[in-house]
Design a protein around this motif. Structure first.
Motif, PDB file in Angstrom:
ATOM      1  N   LEU A 110       1.014   9.025 -15.309  1.00  0.00           N
ATOM      2  CA  LEU A 110       1.278   7.781 -14.616  1.00  0.00           C
ATOM      3  C   LEU A 110       2.014   6.824 -15.547  1.00  0.00           C
ATOM      4  CD1 LEU A 110       0.652   6.678 -11.799  1.00  0.00           C
ATOM      5  CD2 LEU A 110      -1.425   5.669 -12.729  1.00  0.00           C
ATOM      6  N   THR A 111       3.211   6.425 -15.144  1.00  0.00           N
ATOM      7  CA  THR A 111       4.093   5.633 -16.006  1.00  0.00           C
ATOM      8  C   THR A 111       4.622   4.437 -15.233  1.00  0.00           C
ATOM      9  OG1 THR A 111       4.776   7.687 -17.086  1.00  0.00           O
ATOM     10  CG2 THR A 111       6.130   5.746 -17.497  1.00  0.00           C
ATOM     11  N   TYR A 112       4.821   3.339 -15.926  1.00  0.00           N
ATOM     12  CA  TYR A 112       5.428   2.174 -15.288  1.00  0.00           C
ATOM     13  C   TYR A 112       6.742   1.853 -15.993  1.00  0.00           C
ATOM     14  CZ  TYR A 112       3.167  -0.184 -19.236  1.00  0.00           C
ATOM     15  OH  TYR A 112       2.751  -0.539 -20.486  1.00  0.00           O
ATOM     16  N   SER A 113       7.572   1.097 -15.294  1.00  0.00           N
ATOM     17  CA  SER A 113       8.891   0.748 -15.823  1.00  0.00           C
ATOM     18  C   SER A 113       9.377  -0.497 -15.112  1.00  0.00           C
ATOM     19  CB  SER A 113       9.883   1.894 -15.596  1.00  0.00           C
ATOM     20  OG  SER A 113      10.105   2.077 -14.198  1.00  0.00           O
ATOM     21  N   ILE A 114      10.556  -0.952 -15.477  1.00  0.00           N
ATOM     22  CA  ILE A 114      11.143  -2.107 -14.793  1.00  0.00           C
ATOM     23  C   ILE A 114      11.360  -1.789 -13.312  1.00  0.00           C
ATOM     24  CG2 ILE A 114      13.504  -1.418 -15.370  1.00  0.00           C
ATOM     25  CD1 ILE A 114      12.119  -5.024 -15.031  1.00  0.00           C
ATOM     26  N   SER A 115      11.617  -0.521 -12.995  1.00  0.00           N
ATOM     27  CA  SER A 115      11.822  -0.135 -11.593  1.00  0.00           C
ATOM     28  C   SER A 115      10.533  -0.275 -10.792  1.00  0.00           C
ATOM     29  CB  SER A 115      12.324   1.310 -11.515  1.00  0.00           C
ATOM     30  OG  SER A 115      13.604   1.429 -12.090  1.00  0.00           O
ATOM     31  N   THR A 116       9.409   0.192 -11.330  1.00  0.00           N
ATOM     32  CA  THR A 116       8.145   0.057 -10.588  1.00  0.00           C
ATOM     33  C   THR A 116       7.745  -1.409 -10.478  1.00  0.00           C
ATOM     34  OG1 THR A 116       6.839   0.445 -12.596  1.00  0.00           O
ATOM     35  CG2 THR A 116       7.363   2.362 -11.228  1.00  0.00           C
ATOM     36  N   HIS A 117       7.998  -2.199 -11.530  1.00  0.00           N
ATOM     37  CA  HIS A 117       7.721  -3.645 -11.453  1.00  0.00           C
ATOM     38  C   HIS A 117       8.524  -4.275 -10.313  1.00  0.00           C
ATOM     39  CE1 HIS A 117       5.550  -3.029 -15.014  1.00  0.00           C
ATOM     40  NE2 HIS A 117       6.406  -3.476 -15.914  1.00  0.00           N
ATOM     41  N   LEU A 118       9.810  -3.904 -10.218  1.00  0.00           N
ATOM     42  CA  LEU A 118      10.680  -4.478  -9.190  1.00  0.00           C
ATOM     43  C   LEU A 118      10.239  -4.053  -7.791  1.00  0.00           C
ATOM     44  CD1 LEU A 118      14.237  -4.146 -10.775  1.00  0.00           C
ATOM     45  CD2 LEU A 118      13.077  -6.276 -10.138  1.00  0.00           C
ATOM     46  N   MET A 119       9.824  -2.798  -7.636  1.00  0.00           N
ATOM     47  CA  MET A 119       9.399  -2.329  -6.316  1.00  0.00           C
ATOM     48  C   MET A 119       8.256  -3.180  -5.776  1.00  0.00           C
ATOM     49  SD  MET A 119       9.485   1.820  -6.750  1.00  0.00           S
ATOM     50  CE  MET A 119      10.753   2.561  -7.787  1.00  0.00           C
ATOM     51  N   VAL A 120       7.287  -3.450  -6.628  1.00  0.00           N
ATOM     52  CA  VAL A 120       6.135  -4.247  -6.201  1.00  0.00           C
ATOM     53  C   VAL A 120       6.526  -5.713  -6.035  1.00  0.00           C
ATOM     54  CG1 VAL A 120       3.847  -5.051  -6.886  1.00  0.00           C
ATOM     55  CG2 VAL A 120       4.480  -2.650  -7.237  1.00  0.00           C
ATOM     56  N   SER A 121       7.251  -6.247  -6.995  1.00  0.00           N
ATOM     57  CA  SER A 121       7.589  -7.680  -6.982  1.00  0.00           C
ATOM     58  C   SER A 121       8.468  -8.051  -5.798  1.00  0.00           C
ATOM     59  CB  SER A 121       8.292  -8.057  -8.290  1.00  0.00           C
ATOM     60  OG  SER A 121       7.466  -7.811  -9.401  1.00  0.00           O
ATOM     61  N   LEU A 122       9.437  -7.214  -5.462  1.00  0.00           N
ATOM     62  CA  LEU A 122      10.359  -7.556  -4.379  1.00  0.00           C
ATOM     63  C   LEU A 122       9.681  -7.527  -3.019  1.00  0.00           C
ATOM     64  CD1 LEU A 122      13.620  -5.759  -5.578  1.00  0.00           C
ATOM     65  CD2 LEU A 122      13.158  -8.222  -5.520  1.00  0.00           C
ATOM     66  N   ILE A 123       8.712  -6.649  -2.828  1.00  0.00           N
ATOM     67  CA  ILE A 123       7.959  -6.676  -1.566  1.00  0.00           C
ATOM     68  C   ILE A 123       7.170  -7.979  -1.458  1.00  0.00           C
ATOM     69  CG2 ILE A 123       5.976  -5.650  -0.377  1.00  0.00           C
ATOM     70  CD1 ILE A 123       7.114  -2.945  -0.928  1.00  0.00           C
ATOM     71  N   ILE A 124       6.616  -8.430  -2.567  1.00  0.00           N
ATOM     72  CA  ILE A 124       5.879  -9.701  -2.565  1.00  0.00           C
ATOM     73  C   ILE A 124       6.826 -10.858  -2.267  1.00  0.00           C
ATOM     74  CG2 ILE A 124       4.572 -11.307  -4.010  1.00  0.00           C
ATOM     75  CD1 ILE A 124       3.408  -8.838  -5.443  1.00  0.00           C
ATOM     76  N   VAL A 125       7.993 -10.867  -2.905  1.00  0.00           N
ATOM     77  CA  VAL A 125       8.985 -11.931  -2.665  1.00  0.00           C
ATOM     78  C   VAL A 125       9.414 -11.938  -1.204  1.00  0.00           C
ATOM     79  CG1 VAL A 125      11.356 -12.664  -3.172  1.00  0.00           C
ATOM     80  CG2 VAL A 125       9.837 -11.989  -5.037  1.00  0.00           C
ATOM     81  N   SER A 166       0.836  -1.202   0.000  1.00  0.00           N
ATOM     82  CA  SER A 166       0.000   0.000   0.000  1.00  0.00           C
ATOM     83  C   SER A 166       0.869   1.249   0.000  1.00  0.00           C
ATOM     84  CB  SER A 166      -0.924   0.009   1.220  1.00  0.00           C
ATOM     85  OG  SER A 166      -1.795  -1.098   1.208  1.00  0.00           O
ATOM     86  N   TYR A 167       1.883   1.252   0.856  1.00  0.00           N
ATOM     87  CA  TYR A 167       2.747   2.421   0.932  1.00  0.00           C
ATOM     88  C   TYR A 167       3.512   2.636  -0.370  1.00  0.00           C
ATOM     89  CZ  TYR A 167       1.912   3.068   5.919  1.00  0.00           C
ATOM     90  OH  TYR A 167       1.325   3.321   7.125  1.00  0.00           O
ATOM     91  N   ILE A 168       4.162   1.593  -0.874  1.00  0.00           N
ATOM     92  CA  ILE A 168       5.009   1.797  -2.055  1.00  0.00           C
ATOM     93  C   ILE A 168       4.175   2.142  -3.278  1.00  0.00           C
ATOM     94  CG2 ILE A 168       5.135  -0.596  -2.884  1.00  0.00           C
ATOM     95  CD1 ILE A 168       8.070   1.871  -2.682  1.00  0.00           C
ATOM     96  N   VAL A 169       3.017   1.505  -3.455  1.00  0.00           N
ATOM     97  CA  VAL A 169       2.185   1.783  -4.639  1.00  0.00           C
ATOM     98  C   VAL A 169       1.623   3.199  -4.576  1.00  0.00           C
ATOM     99  CG1 VAL A 169       0.074   1.140  -5.864  1.00  0.00           C
ATOM    100  CG2 VAL A 169       1.633  -0.638  -5.069  1.00  0.00           C
ATOM    101  N   VAL A 170       1.124   3.615  -3.409  1.00  0.00           N
ATOM    102  CA  VAL A 170       0.600   4.977  -3.280  1.00  0.00           C
ATOM    103  C   VAL A 170       1.721   5.999  -3.447  1.00  0.00           C
ATOM    104  CG1 VAL A 170      -0.464   6.627  -1.684  1.00  0.00           C
ATOM    105  CG2 VAL A 170      -1.383   4.307  -1.893  1.00  0.00           C
ATOM    106  N   MET A 171       2.893   5.716  -2.895  1.00  0.00           N
ATOM    107  CA  MET A 171       4.027   6.623  -3.058  1.00  0.00           C
ATOM    108  C   MET A 171       4.416   6.771  -4.526  1.00  0.00           C
ATOM    109  SD  MET A 171       6.267   5.389   0.258  1.00  0.00           S
ATOM    110  CE  MET A 171       7.761   6.304  -0.142  1.00  0.00           C
ATOM    111  N   ILE A 172       4.356   5.675  -5.279  1.00  0.00           N
ATOM    112  CA  ILE A 172       4.669   5.729  -6.715  1.00  0.00           C
ATOM    113  C   ILE A 172       3.624   6.559  -7.451  1.00  0.00           C
ATOM    114  CG2 ILE A 172       4.789   4.351  -8.830  1.00  0.00           C
ATOM    115  CD1 ILE A 172       5.941   2.062  -7.094  1.00  0.00           C
ATOM    116  N   ILE A 173       2.352   6.273  -7.201  1.00  0.00           N
ATOM    117  CA  ILE A 173       1.271   6.960  -7.919  1.00  0.00           C
ATOM    118  C   ILE A 173       1.309   8.467  -7.645  1.00  0.00           C
ATOM    119  CG2 ILE A 173      -1.236   7.258  -8.022  1.00  0.00           C
ATOM    120  CD1 ILE A 173      -1.453   4.208  -7.560  1.00  0.00           C
TER     121      ILE A 173
END
Length: 415
Positions: free
Chosen positions: A349-364, A332-339
Protein backbone atom coordinates in the motif's frame (compact mmCIF):
# COMPACT_ATOMS: atom_id res chain seq x y z
CA UNK A 1 -9.22 -10.60 19.65
CA UNK A 2 -5.68 -9.97 18.45
CA UNK A 3 -5.18 -13.70 17.93
CA UNK A 4 -8.37 -13.86 15.85
CA UNK A 5 -7.17 -10.99 13.68
CA UNK A 6 -3.80 -12.63 13.08
CA UNK A 7 -5.53 -15.91 12.20
CA UNK A 8 -7.87 -14.13 9.79
CA UNK A 9 -4.91 -12.35 8.21
CA UNK A 10 -3.11 -15.69 7.78
CA UNK A 11 -6.08 -16.93 5.72
CA UNK A 12 -6.02 -13.88 3.45
CA UNK A 13 -4.31 -15.71 0.59
CA UNK A 14 -5.77 -19.19 1.15
CA UNK A 15 -8.27 -18.62 -1.65
CA UNK A 16 -5.47 -18.94 -4.17
CA UNK A 17 -5.42 -22.66 -3.33
CA UNK A 18 -8.92 -22.85 -4.84
CA UNK A 19 -8.23 -20.72 -7.91
CA UNK A 20 -10.06 -22.22 -10.93
CA UNK A 21 -7.94 -24.30 -13.28
CA UNK A 22 -9.06 -22.35 -16.33
CA UNK A 23 -6.65 -22.01 -19.23
CA UNK A 24 -5.65 -18.76 -20.90
CA UNK A 25 -7.35 -16.40 -18.45
CA UNK A 26 -6.27 -12.86 -19.40
CA UNK A 27 -5.05 -10.72 -16.47
CA UNK A 28 -8.03 -8.36 -16.73
CA UNK A 29 -10.35 -11.32 -16.03
CA UNK A 30 -8.10 -12.92 -13.40
CA UNK A 31 -10.12 -11.55 -10.47
CA UNK A 32 -13.45 -9.78 -9.97
CA UNK A 33 -12.12 -6.32 -9.13
CA UNK A 34 -10.05 -6.04 -12.33
CA UNK A 35 -12.74 -5.64 -15.06
CA UNK A 36 -15.06 -3.87 -12.59
CA UNK A 37 -12.54 -1.11 -11.89
CA UNK A 38 -11.40 -0.90 -15.52
CA UNK A 39 -15.01 -0.11 -16.48
CA UNK A 40 -16.13 1.76 -13.38
CA UNK A 41 -13.62 4.62 -13.60
CA UNK A 42 -14.48 5.64 -17.21
CA UNK A 43 -18.17 5.10 -16.55
CA UNK A 44 -18.09 7.49 -13.60
CA UNK A 45 -16.29 10.05 -15.77
CA UNK A 46 -18.85 9.74 -18.57
CA UNK A 47 -21.90 9.80 -16.28
CA UNK A 48 -20.81 12.79 -14.22
CA UNK A 49 -19.65 14.87 -17.19
CA UNK A 50 -22.91 14.22 -19.03
CA UNK A 51 -24.90 15.22 -15.96
CA UNK A 52 -22.88 18.39 -15.43
CA UNK A 53 -23.39 19.41 -19.05
CA UNK A 54 -27.12 18.61 -18.96
CA UNK A 55 -27.90 20.33 -15.65
CA UNK A 56 -25.89 23.43 -16.52
CA UNK A 57 -27.80 23.74 -19.80
CA UNK A 58 -24.98 22.96 -22.24
CA UNK A 59 -26.40 19.62 -23.43
CA UNK A 60 -29.80 18.06 -24.00
CA UNK A 61 -30.09 14.26 -23.78
CA UNK A 62 -32.74 13.58 -26.39
CA UNK A 63 -33.09 9.83 -25.73
CA UNK A 64 -34.48 10.19 -22.21
CA UNK A 65 -37.41 12.12 -20.75
CA UNK A 66 -36.57 11.93 -17.02
CA UNK A 67 -32.88 12.85 -16.90
CA UNK A 68 -32.85 13.54 -13.15
CA UNK A 69 -34.08 10.02 -12.32
CA UNK A 70 -31.51 8.59 -14.74
CA UNK A 71 -28.70 10.50 -13.02
CA UNK A 72 -29.71 9.54 -9.48
CA UNK A 73 -30.39 5.89 -10.32
CA UNK A 74 -27.12 5.46 -12.20
CA UNK A 75 -25.03 7.15 -9.50
CA UNK A 76 -26.67 4.91 -6.89
CA UNK A 77 -27.60 1.52 -8.39
CA UNK A 78 -25.66 1.58 -11.65
CA UNK A 79 -22.33 2.23 -9.98
CA UNK A 80 -23.22 0.22 -6.86
CA UNK A 81 -23.59 -3.07 -8.73
CA UNK A 82 -20.11 -2.79 -10.26
CA UNK A 83 -18.67 -1.77 -6.90
CA UNK A 84 -20.39 -4.67 -5.11
CA UNK A 85 -19.20 -7.08 -7.79
CA UNK A 86 -15.61 -5.96 -7.21
CA UNK A 87 -15.84 -5.88 -3.42
CA UNK A 88 -17.59 -9.23 -2.90
CA UNK A 89 -15.83 -11.29 -5.57
CA UNK A 90 -12.53 -10.06 -4.15
CA UNK A 91 -13.33 -10.19 -0.44
CA UNK A 92 -15.55 -13.22 0.08
CA UNK A 93 -13.03 -15.85 -1.14
CA UNK A 94 -10.61 -14.40 1.42
CA UNK A 95 -13.15 -14.46 4.23
CA UNK A 96 -14.39 -17.98 3.41
CA UNK A 97 -11.44 -20.19 2.41
CA UNK A 98 -12.67 -22.89 0.03
CA UNK A 99 -14.90 -20.49 -1.89
CA UNK A 100 -13.87 -20.62 -5.55
CA UNK A 101 -12.92 -17.19 -6.97
CA UNK A 102 -15.01 -15.97 -9.91
CA UNK A 103 -12.73 -15.52 -12.94
CA UNK A 104 -12.39 -15.95 -16.68
CA UNK A 105 -15.39 -16.60 -18.90
CA UNK A 106 -17.90 -16.59 -16.03
CA UNK A 107 -16.62 -13.19 -14.92
CA UNK A 108 -16.77 -11.89 -18.49
CA UNK A 109 -20.44 -12.84 -18.81
CA UNK A 110 -21.44 -11.09 -15.59
CA UNK A 111 -19.59 -7.98 -16.79
CA UNK A 112 -21.60 -8.16 -20.01
CA UNK A 113 -24.75 -8.27 -17.88
CA UNK A 114 -23.67 -5.09 -16.05
CA UNK A 115 -23.04 -3.32 -19.37
CA UNK A 116 -26.43 -4.49 -20.69
CA UNK A 117 -28.05 -3.08 -17.55
CA UNK A 118 -26.44 0.30 -18.09
CA UNK A 119 -27.45 0.46 -21.77
CA UNK A 120 -31.01 -0.65 -21.02
CA UNK A 121 -31.50 2.04 -18.39
CA UNK A 122 -29.99 4.75 -20.58
CA UNK A 123 -32.50 3.80 -23.29
CA UNK A 124 -35.36 2.82 -20.99
CA UNK A 125 -37.77 4.96 -23.01
CA UNK A 126 -37.08 2.70 -26.01
CA UNK A 127 -36.48 -0.79 -24.56
CA UNK A 128 -39.15 -0.43 -21.87
CA UNK A 129 -39.20 -0.63 -18.09
CA UNK A 130 -39.51 -4.42 -17.92
CA UNK A 131 -36.41 -5.12 -20.00
CA UNK A 132 -34.36 -2.62 -17.97
CA UNK A 133 -35.77 -4.06 -14.73
CA UNK A 134 -34.94 -7.65 -15.71
CA UNK A 135 -31.34 -6.87 -16.67
CA UNK A 136 -30.59 -4.67 -13.67
CA UNK A 137 -32.31 -6.88 -11.11
CA UNK A 138 -30.55 -9.91 -12.57
CA UNK A 139 -27.20 -8.25 -11.94
CA UNK A 140 -27.92 -7.43 -8.31
CA UNK A 141 -29.63 -10.79 -7.82
CA UNK A 142 -26.52 -12.61 -9.07
CA UNK A 143 -24.35 -10.65 -6.63
CA UNK A 144 -26.63 -11.67 -3.74
CA UNK A 145 -26.48 -15.29 -4.88
CA UNK A 146 -22.67 -15.09 -4.96
CA UNK A 147 -22.73 -13.72 -1.40
CA UNK A 148 -25.00 -16.48 -0.09
CA UNK A 149 -22.14 -18.14 1.79
CA UNK A 150 -21.84 -15.02 3.93
CA UNK A 151 -25.57 -14.96 4.66
CA UNK A 152 -25.72 -18.70 5.39
CA UNK A 153 -22.58 -18.70 7.53
CA UNK A 154 -23.59 -20.24 10.89
CA UNK A 155 -21.40 -17.72 12.72
CA UNK A 156 -23.00 -14.80 10.80
CA UNK A 157 -19.61 -13.04 10.76
CA UNK A 158 -20.24 -11.07 7.58
CA UNK A 159 -23.93 -11.71 6.98
CA UNK A 160 -24.87 -8.06 7.51
CA UNK A 161 -23.39 -7.15 4.12
CA UNK A 162 -25.54 -9.82 2.47
CA UNK A 163 -28.67 -8.60 4.24
CA UNK A 164 -27.93 -5.00 3.21
CA UNK A 165 -27.54 -6.10 -0.42
CA UNK A 166 -30.82 -8.05 -0.19
CA UNK A 167 -32.61 -4.96 1.13
CA UNK A 168 -31.27 -2.98 -1.83
CA UNK A 169 -32.59 -5.67 -4.19
CA UNK A 170 -36.06 -5.24 -2.69
CA UNK A 171 -35.80 -1.46 -2.95
CA UNK A 172 -34.75 -1.76 -6.60
CA UNK A 173 -37.81 -3.93 -7.33
CA UNK A 174 -39.90 -1.21 -5.68
CA UNK A 175 -38.21 1.43 -7.85
CA UNK A 176 -38.95 -0.38 -11.11
CA UNK A 177 -42.51 -1.04 -9.96
CA UNK A 178 -42.84 2.73 -9.57
CA UNK A 179 -41.36 3.28 -13.03
CA UNK A 180 -43.92 0.84 -14.44
CA UNK A 181 -46.77 2.59 -12.55
CA UNK A 182 -47.48 -0.57 -10.56
CA UNK A 183 -47.13 1.39 -7.31
CA UNK A 184 -47.89 5.03 -6.59
CA UNK A 185 -44.74 5.85 -4.60
CA UNK A 186 -42.69 8.52 -6.42
CA UNK A 187 -39.45 7.08 -7.81
CA UNK A 188 -37.36 9.83 -6.22
CA UNK A 189 -38.70 9.00 -2.75
CA UNK A 190 -37.69 5.38 -3.31
CA UNK A 191 -34.22 6.45 -4.39
CA UNK A 192 -33.85 8.39 -1.13
CA UNK A 193 -34.63 5.16 0.73
CA UNK A 194 -32.06 3.42 -1.46
CA UNK A 195 -29.50 6.06 -0.50
CA UNK A 196 -30.01 5.26 3.18
CA UNK A 197 -29.52 1.54 2.47
CA UNK A 198 -26.34 2.28 0.48
CA UNK A 199 -24.97 4.39 3.35
CA UNK A 200 -25.54 1.41 5.65
CA UNK A 201 -23.85 -0.95 3.20
CA UNK A 202 -20.83 1.35 2.96
CA UNK A 203 -20.55 1.68 6.74
CA UNK A 204 -20.55 -2.12 6.99
CA UNK A 205 -17.99 -2.48 4.19
CA UNK A 206 -15.73 0.21 5.67
CA UNK A 207 -15.32 -1.85 8.84
CA UNK A 208 -13.68 -4.57 6.75
CA UNK A 209 -11.69 -2.14 4.60
CA UNK A 210 -10.37 -0.30 7.65
CA UNK A 211 -9.25 -3.56 9.23
CA UNK A 212 -7.43 -4.75 6.12
CA UNK A 213 -5.91 -1.49 4.93
CA UNK A 214 -4.77 -0.02 8.24
CA UNK A 215 -3.28 -3.26 9.55
CA UNK A 216 -1.54 -3.77 6.21
CA UNK A 217 -0.17 -0.24 6.45
CA UNK A 218 1.03 -0.65 10.04
CA UNK A 219 2.70 -3.96 9.22
CA UNK A 220 4.57 -2.39 6.30
CA UNK A 221 5.73 0.49 8.51
CA UNK A 222 6.66 -1.72 11.46
CA UNK A 223 4.09 -0.12 13.77
CA UNK A 224 3.58 -2.47 16.72
CA UNK A 225 -0.17 -2.26 17.19
CA UNK A 226 -3.36 -3.71 15.75
CA UNK A 227 -6.36 -1.76 14.50
CA UNK A 228 -9.71 -3.30 15.44
CA UNK A 229 -12.94 -1.85 14.11
CA UNK A 230 -15.51 -2.54 16.80
CA UNK A 231 -19.19 -3.12 15.91
CA UNK A 232 -20.98 -0.95 18.54
CA UNK A 233 -20.07 2.43 17.02
CA UNK A 234 -20.89 1.31 13.51
CA UNK A 235 -24.14 -0.27 14.70
CA UNK A 236 -25.18 2.98 16.40
CA UNK A 237 -24.47 4.91 13.20
CA UNK A 238 -26.49 2.40 11.18
CA UNK A 239 -29.42 2.67 13.60
CA UNK A 240 -29.52 6.47 13.32
CA UNK A 241 -29.32 6.31 9.51
CA UNK A 242 -32.23 3.84 9.44
CA UNK A 243 -34.35 6.09 11.67
CA UNK A 244 -33.49 9.20 9.59
CA UNK A 245 -34.34 7.39 6.33
CA UNK A 246 -37.66 6.04 7.61
CA UNK A 247 -38.78 9.37 9.07
CA UNK A 248 -37.72 11.24 5.92
CA UNK A 249 -39.84 8.89 3.81
CA UNK A 250 -42.99 9.22 5.91
CA UNK A 251 -42.59 12.74 7.38
CA UNK A 252 -40.14 14.68 5.17
CA UNK A 253 -41.18 18.07 6.60
CA UNK A 254 -41.25 17.12 10.27
CA UNK A 255 -38.83 19.22 12.33
CA UNK A 256 -37.84 16.09 14.27
CA UNK A 257 -36.02 15.01 11.12
CA UNK A 258 -33.57 17.84 11.65
CA UNK A 259 -32.57 16.51 15.04
CA UNK A 260 -32.32 13.01 13.61
CA UNK A 261 -29.92 14.41 11.01
CA UNK A 262 -27.72 15.73 13.82
CA UNK A 263 -27.93 12.35 15.57
CA UNK A 264 -26.86 10.46 12.43
CA UNK A 265 -24.04 12.94 11.86
CA UNK A 266 -22.71 12.61 15.42
CA UNK A 267 -22.93 8.81 15.39
CA UNK A 268 -21.04 8.51 12.11
CA UNK A 269 -18.36 10.99 13.18
CA UNK A 270 -17.95 8.99 16.39
CA UNK A 271 -16.59 6.06 14.37
CA UNK A 272 -13.43 8.08 13.69
CA UNK A 273 -12.45 7.75 17.36
CA UNK A 274 -11.40 4.19 16.50
CA UNK A 275 -8.35 5.63 14.76
CA UNK A 276 -6.98 6.65 18.16
CA UNK A 277 -4.94 3.58 19.06
CA UNK A 278 -3.55 2.77 22.48
CA UNK A 279 0.11 2.35 21.53
CA UNK A 280 0.53 4.16 18.21
CA UNK A 281 -0.43 7.46 16.57
CA UNK A 282 -1.74 6.80 13.06
CA UNK A 283 -3.68 9.97 12.24
CA UNK A 284 -0.63 11.22 10.33
CA UNK A 285 -0.88 8.29 7.90
CA UNK A 286 -2.42 9.27 4.53
CA UNK A 287 -4.63 6.20 4.15
CA UNK A 288 -6.05 6.72 7.62
CA UNK A 289 -6.91 10.29 6.60
CA UNK A 290 -8.39 9.07 3.31
CA UNK A 291 -10.69 6.66 5.14
CA UNK A 292 -11.53 9.16 7.88
CA UNK A 293 -12.56 11.72 5.24
CA UNK A 294 -15.39 9.42 4.18
CA UNK A 295 -16.91 9.58 7.66
CA UNK A 296 -16.40 13.35 7.76
CA UNK A 297 -18.31 13.76 4.48
CA UNK A 298 -21.16 11.63 5.85
CA UNK A 299 -21.10 13.79 8.99
CA UNK A 300 -21.32 17.02 7.00
CA UNK A 301 -24.15 15.71 4.82
CA UNK A 302 -26.42 14.63 7.66
CA UNK A 303 -25.50 17.62 9.86
CA UNK A 304 -26.19 20.17 7.11
CA UNK A 305 -29.45 18.50 6.15
CA UNK A 306 -30.46 18.53 9.81
CA UNK A 307 -29.56 22.21 10.10
CA UNK A 308 -31.49 23.01 6.92
CA UNK A 309 -34.61 21.22 8.15
CA UNK A 310 -34.56 23.28 11.35
CA UNK A 311 -33.90 26.56 9.53
CA UNK A 312 -36.90 27.90 7.58
CA UNK A 313 -34.73 30.47 5.76
CA UNK A 314 -32.65 27.84 3.92
CA UNK A 315 -33.92 25.42 1.29
CA UNK A 316 -30.91 23.35 0.37
CA UNK A 317 -31.51 19.78 1.55
CA UNK A 318 -31.11 18.39 -1.97
CA UNK A 319 -27.82 20.30 -2.32
CA UNK A 320 -26.45 19.29 1.10
CA UNK A 321 -27.27 15.67 0.32
CA UNK A 322 -24.37 15.77 -2.13
CA UNK A 323 -21.96 15.64 0.82
CA UNK A 324 -23.29 12.09 1.19
CA UNK A 325 -23.53 11.14 -2.50
CA UNK A 326 -20.76 12.97 -4.36
CA UNK A 327 -18.66 13.27 -1.20
CA UNK A 328 -18.80 10.24 1.08
CA UNK A 329 -19.96 7.69 -1.49
CA UNK A 330 -17.63 9.08 -4.15
CA UNK A 331 -14.72 8.92 -1.71
CA UNK A 332 -15.70 5.38 -0.71
CA UNK A 333 -15.38 4.22 -4.29
CA UNK A 334 -12.09 5.95 -5.09
CA UNK A 335 -10.39 5.02 -1.79
CA UNK A 336 -11.45 1.36 -2.00
CA UNK A 337 -10.43 1.24 -5.66
CA UNK A 338 -6.99 2.61 -4.74
CA UNK A 339 -6.49 0.20 -1.83
CA UNK A 340 -7.57 -2.89 -3.77
CA UNK A 341 -5.49 -1.91 -6.81
CA UNK A 342 -2.38 -1.84 -4.62
CA UNK A 343 -2.94 -4.73 -2.25
CA UNK A 344 -4.67 -7.23 -4.55
CA UNK A 345 -2.18 -6.89 -7.40
CA UNK A 346 0.64 -8.01 -5.11
CA UNK A 347 1.97 -4.59 -4.13
CA UNK A 348 2.45 -2.74 -0.87
CA UNK A 349 0.00 0.00 0.00
CA UNK A 350 1.61 3.21 -1.24
CA UNK A 351 0.59 6.85 -1.38
CA UNK A 352 1.71 9.60 -3.73
CA UNK A 353 0.75 13.03 -4.99
CA UNK A 354 -1.70 11.25 -7.32
CA UNK A 355 -3.57 9.50 -4.49
CA UNK A 356 -3.60 12.76 -2.50
CA UNK A 357 -5.13 14.54 -5.50
CA UNK A 358 -7.75 11.83 -6.08
CA UNK A 359 -9.09 12.24 -2.56
CA UNK A 360 -8.67 16.02 -2.34
CA UNK A 361 -10.38 16.82 -5.64
CA UNK A 362 -13.48 14.82 -4.75
CA UNK A 363 -13.69 16.80 -1.51
CA UNK A 364 -13.23 20.10 -3.39
CA UNK A 365 -15.89 19.17 -5.96
CA UNK A 366 -18.28 18.16 -3.18
CA UNK A 367 -17.93 21.49 -1.40
CA UNK A 368 -18.55 23.32 -4.68
CA UNK A 369 -21.66 21.25 -5.32
CA UNK A 370 -22.95 21.08 -1.76
CA UNK A 371 -22.62 24.77 -0.91
CA UNK A 372 -24.60 26.08 -3.89
CA UNK A 373 -27.39 27.40 -1.56
CA UNK A 374 -24.95 30.08 -0.38
CA UNK A 375 -23.90 31.06 -3.94
CA UNK A 376 -27.06 30.61 -5.98
CA UNK A 377 -26.08 33.29 -8.48
CA UNK A 378 -23.26 30.98 -9.62
CA UNK A 379 -25.37 27.81 -9.61
CA UNK A 380 -24.86 26.74 -13.23
CA UNK A 381 -21.12 27.38 -13.14
CA UNK A 382 -20.75 25.47 -9.86
CA UNK A 383 -22.71 22.53 -11.25
CA UNK A 384 -20.51 22.31 -14.31
CA UNK A 385 -17.12 22.95 -12.68
CA UNK A 386 -17.82 20.64 -9.75
CA UNK A 387 -18.74 17.86 -12.19
CA UNK A 388 -15.50 18.35 -14.11
CA UNK A 389 -13.37 18.44 -10.95
CA UNK A 390 -15.14 15.34 -9.58
CA UNK A 391 -14.15 13.32 -12.66
CA UNK A 392 -10.43 14.20 -12.51
CA UNK A 393 -9.67 11.66 -9.72
CA UNK A 394 -11.05 8.87 -11.89
CA UNK A 395 -8.99 10.07 -14.86
CA UNK A 396 -5.94 9.95 -12.59
CA UNK A 397 -6.99 6.49 -11.43
CA UNK A 398 -6.97 5.22 -15.02
CA UNK A 399 -3.54 6.75 -15.58
CA UNK A 400 -1.98 5.37 -12.38
CA UNK A 401 -3.66 1.98 -11.97
CA UNK A 402 -4.78 0.72 -15.39
CA UNK A 403 -1.52 -1.21 -15.92
CA UNK A 404 -1.89 -2.79 -12.48
CA UNK A 405 -5.31 -4.08 -13.53
CA UNK A 406 -4.22 -5.21 -16.99
CA UNK A 407 -1.05 -7.07 -15.96
CA UNK A 408 -0.53 -10.15 -13.77
CA UNK A 409 0.10 -9.74 -10.04
CA UNK A 410 3.54 -8.41 -9.26
CA UNK A 411 4.23 -11.20 -6.74
CA UNK A 412 3.45 -13.94 -9.30
CA UNK A 413 0.36 -15.30 -7.50
CA UNK A 414 -2.72 -16.00 -9.58
CA UNK A 415 -5.51 -13.49 -9.34
Amino acid sequence: MKEELVEEKSHATNHYLYYPDEKNVPPYLAYGFRPAFLLLAPYMILSMLLWGLVWSGYLNIVFMDDVLTWHVYEMLFGILTAGLLAFLTTGLPELFPGMVPFVGKRLKYIIYLWIAGRVSFWFIDYVGVYVAAFLNLSMLGWIIWFAKDAVLDPLQRHASIGYAALSLFIIEIWFFASQANLVTTPSMDILKVALGAIVILILLALRRVNMEAINELMEDKGIDDIFISRPPKTNLAIFTVIVFTVVEFFYPQNSALGWLGFAAAAAILGITSEYKLKDAFILNQPYVLYLASIYVMFFLGYALMGWDLLNPNIDGVHHFRHFITSGAIGLSYIVVMIIIAWVHTGRHLTYSISTHLMVSLIIVATFMRGLIPFFEEYMMEMYLYSSIIWTIPFILYIKVFSNFLLLPRKDGIKG
